[in-house]
Write a protein that holds these residues in place. Sequence first.
Motif, PDB file in Angstrom:
ATOM      1  N   ASP A 210     -15.444  51.971  75.525  1.00 15.85           N
ATOM      2  CA  ASP A 210     -16.555  51.081  75.843  1.00 15.85           C
ATOM      3  C   ASP A 210     -17.519  51.068  74.651  1.00 15.85           C
ATOM      4  N   PHE A 211     -17.353  50.072  73.773  1.00 19.33           N
ATOM      5  CA  PHE A 211     -18.155  50.016  72.554  1.00 19.33           C
ATOM      6  C   PHE A 211     -19.616  49.651  72.827  1.00 19.33           C
ATOM      7  N   VAL A 212     -19.902  48.956  73.917  1.00 16.76           N
ATOM      8  CA  VAL A 212     -21.294  48.673  74.260  1.00 16.76           C
ATOM      9  C   VAL A 212     -21.999  49.975  74.655  1.00 16.76           C
ATOM     10  N   LYS A 213     -21.315  50.805  75.417  1.00 17.84           N
ATOM     11  CA  LYS A 213     -21.878  52.105  75.784  1.00 17.84           C
ATOM     12  C   LYS A 213     -22.101  52.963  74.534  1.00 17.84           C
TER      13      LYS A 213
ATOM     14  N   LYS B  70     -31.258  44.656  74.391  1.00 15.27           N
ATOM     15  CA  LYS B  70     -30.174  44.780  73.415  1.00 15.27           C
ATOM     16  C   LYS B  70     -30.293  43.651  72.390  1.00 15.27           C
ATOM     17  N   GLY B  71     -29.960  43.948  71.165  1.00 13.05           N
ATOM     18  CA  GLY B  71     -30.024  42.934  70.123  1.00 13.05           C
ATOM     19  C   GLY B  71     -31.403  42.736  69.535  1.00 13.05           C
TER      20      GLY B  71
ATOM     21  N   ILE C 234     -19.017  44.002  68.937  1.00 15.46           N
ATOM     22  CA  ILE C 234     -19.567  43.647  70.248  1.00 15.46           C
ATOM     23  C   ILE C 234     -20.520  42.471  70.130  1.00 15.46           C
ATOM     24  N   LEU C 235     -20.617  41.727  71.208  1.00 12.87           N
ATOM     25  CA  LEU C 235     -21.589  40.638  71.337  1.00 12.87           C
ATOM     26  C   LEU C 235     -22.690  41.100  72.263  1.00 12.87           C
ATOM     27  N   LEU C 236     -23.913  40.793  71.894  1.00 15.30           N
ATOM     28  CA  LEU C 236     -25.062  41.257  72.675  1.00 15.30           C
ATOM     29  C   LEU C 236     -25.767  40.090  73.342  1.00 15.30           C
TER      30      LEU C 236
END
Length: 140
Positions: free
Chosen positions: A2-5, A41-42, A138-140
Amino acid sequence: MDFVKEYDRIMAEQVEIALATCIDGAPNVRIVNFCCQDDSKGIIYFSTFGDNQKVGELVKNTSIAFTTIPHEGNAHVRVKHGRVKKSSRTLYDLSAEFIKKVPDYAITIEQVGEHLVLYKIEFHEADTTVDLENIGHILL
């Protein structure tokens, strides 16, 4: 993985970014402390003195890139297409977030906070490197 995590973990743990600007084809990079808020995020924030070279570069070209700086291991977040602008918020508005990341920042805020300008970087995608084998976009 889980790259967002992992992105969230890295952004919470690391305290500095190498911020890259470019004016007239001449790149320039410097290290600055940053903070972010869990619900945004972002978006990250950094402060700087209002009369330095960096500010002039940010006014001339709002496109920036950055990478977080790991102090152990290789985990880091890298952003290639960020946009920077002066924040409508102040350093005092985010002082708790800065101090949470860098406790000694309380001294900086106390001593020179009135001379620091808060900048906001917005981005919509990032590369998250956990180790040499686990790298995700990842896209935020």
